[in-house]
Enzyme design. Structure first.
Site, PDB file in Angstrom:
ATOM      1  CG  HIS A  75      -9.673  -6.299   0.983  1.00 21.33           C
ATOM      2  ND1 HIS A  75      -9.914  -7.410   1.773  1.00 21.33           N
ATOM      3  CD2 HIS A  75      -8.374  -5.966   1.211  1.00 21.33           C
ATOM      4  CE1 HIS A  75      -8.824  -7.725   2.461  1.00 21.33           C
ATOM      5  NE2 HIS A  75      -7.874  -6.876   2.131  1.00 21.33           N
ATOM      6  CG  ASN A 123      -0.506  -7.173  -1.079  1.00 21.74           C
ATOM      7  OD1 ASN A 123      -1.150  -7.848  -1.894  1.00 21.74           O
ATOM      8  ND2 ASN A 123      -0.940  -6.940   0.158  1.00 21.74           N
ATOM      9  CD  GLU A 148      -2.760  -1.381   2.421  1.00 25.47           C
ATOM     10  OE1 GLU A 148      -2.876  -0.408   3.172  1.00 25.47           O
ATOM     11  OE2 GLU A 148      -3.371  -2.460   2.625  1.00 25.47           O
ATOM     12  CG  ASP A 207     -12.415  -9.619   2.199  1.00 21.27           C
ATOM     13  OD1 ASP A 207     -11.832  -9.629   3.311  1.00 21.27           O
ATOM     14  OD2 ASP A 207     -12.396  -8.622   1.433  1.00 21.27           O
ATOM     15  CD  GLU A 240      -4.427  -8.169   2.078  1.00 18.74           C
ATOM     16  OE1 GLU A 240      -5.340  -7.436   2.534  1.00 18.74           O
ATOM     17  OE2 GLU A 240      -3.225  -7.848   2.166  1.00 18.74           O
TER      18      GLU A 240
END
Ligand code: G3I
Length: 407
Positions: free
Chosen positions: A273, A237, A194, A304, A302
């Protein structure tokens, strides 16, 4: 002392010839080492299923060979404020499913600075060691998360008033210590996490490393991680980089620059996400493909898919169907890109998800309910994985073990 008797010259020459022939045969028959991030055609490549794993209708069982289907390992972070004990160490059903369903794991918080390096002269490796040992026992890859980030840094670091030279040495020591400890046991590292904002600018204000040392520290972090473990794949990432946009393009351009300078950047990963409130990033595959074309591996790390819950807290069938379709589309995008061989969901059960803690009135973001029952999203992943194998679809429909999902 018994004189060491050397064999007669003739026998030695014959022995040497035999050895050379054997070596030559081994080279000729050995499978070519896969290029970094190279895909293996489903059904070929290493079969990642540990011997003796009973044929089950689990995600790791149906996945194509060489494909890593993973989950975050619950612990630290938001879990520390919840009314349950650390799941990884206390929930047996959770541990059983973590082993049975996945061939890759990511410590959710246990390798972050605040957790693993709580004081300047104190490391806390216990939880990360346990996760790495669990992964080794169950034939799983480990994704290390994360080495350079603006968040979850300990107070001694953020409030230490260190000089730039001191900070640089602190980061170098941390990376060499942590990556070095897990050398050969952590296959992928999120080295820089990030680092860009939504406009593709460095997050200089929030990120202590960028603010105090400038963007060149990123290349050094990758070099130090590579020095500590030359075999680990080293990744960028981030979230919000699933599609082709200013943020993902900033990573694309930075990756090109660093590769041109010989910096060991091996991969780019999108956290994915997602939320059914928003559209699915339809250009996800194209985005992954452009990084693949640079010669770096890609991954979804990650995943979801959250939703705004109805007043009764129970998702509607339509919400669950849309969630399943988003999971399926994200996985299919990865399966369709040669160098995308790793797909990790950020926790596999709603029981331990970070989403309800972070987003009021939202939740149900994972692939299993609180009681570990499978959701339509689980079945969508299972079918996509099965169909990625030669003859997968037919096999999937036929096998009774898939009855729960095949219906
Ligand atoms: O440190 C504070 C503490 O001072 C305070 O007393 C306490 C109660 O408010 O909160 C503590 O912060 C917690 C933080 O972890 C640090 O431990 C937050 O509540 C908690 O919600 C947070 O959760 C973790 C979050 O990262 C932190 O950003 C989650 O467990 C974890 O799943 C989540 O994971 C991140 C990835 O690492 C990077 N990508 C995004 C993803 C979701 O945010």
């Amino acid at each position: 002392m018994r004189a060491h008797r050397y064999p007669p010259i003739g026998a030695m020459r014959f022995g040497v010839v035999l050895t050379l022939v054997a070596l030559l045969m081994a080279l000729v028959t050995a499978p070519a080492p896969a290029a970094r991030g190279a895909a293996s055609t489903p059904g070929q490549g290493a079969d990642l299923r540990p011997p003796g794993l009973a044929k089950q209708d689990t995600l790791r069982w149906v996945a194509p060979n060489d494909f890593r289907i993973g989950s975050a390992v619950a612990g630290g972070g938001h879990h520390e404020q919840q009314p349950y004990p650390p799941p990884f160490f206390n929930d047996e059903e959770y541990r059983r499913l973590l082993a049975a369903e996945f061939n890759s794991v990511t410590p959710e918080n246990q390798m972050k600075w605040e957790f693993i390096h709580p004081q300047q002269n104190q490391y806390n490796f216990a939880d990360a060691d346990a996760i790495v040992a669990f992964a080794r026992e169950h034939g799983q890859h480990v994704r290390g998360h994360t080495l350079l980030w603006h968040s979850q840094n300990p107070p001694w670091l953020e409030q230490g008033n260190f000089t730039p030279d001191e900070l640089r040495e602190i980061l170098r020591d941390h990376i060499l210590t942590v990556v070095g400890r897990y050398k050969g046991q952590v296959q992928q590292w999120d080295v820089a996490n990030e680092i860009f904002d939504g406009s593709g600018n460095f997050r200089t204000q929030e990120n202590i490393w960028l603010r105090e040392l400038g963007p060149d520290i990123i290349a050094d972090a990758f070099r130090w991680a590579h020095e500590a473990d030359p075999d680990a794949l080293l990744f960028f990432n981030d979230f919000g980089v699933e599609g082709i946009n200013a943020k993902s393009t900033a990573y694309y351009e930075l990756t090109q620059e660093l590769l041109a300078d010989g910096v060991p950047v091996h991969g780019f990963s999108a956290q994915a996400h997602l939320s059914i409130q928003f559209g699915f990033p339809g250009d996800l595959e194209a985005n992954l493909q452009r990084f693949d074309d640079l010669g770096v591996a890609t991954a979804l790390t990650e995943v979801d898919v959250r939703m705004v819950l109805p007043p009764d807290g129970v998702p509607t069938d339509a919400q669950l169907a849309r969630q399943a379709d988003d999971y399926r589309r994200a996985l299919q995008a990865c399966l369709n890109v040669d160098g995308c061989r790793s797909f990790t969901i950020w926790g596999f059960t709603d029981k331990y998800s970070w989403v309800p803690v972070f987003f009021a009135n939202e939740g149900a973001a994972t692939v299993m309910w609180d009681d570990f029952e499978r959701k339509p999203a689980y079945c969508a992943l299972q079918r996509a994985l099965a169909e990625a194998n030669p003859g997968g679809a037919e096999r999937y429909e036929r096998h009774p073990a898939y009855a729960e999902c095949a219906g």
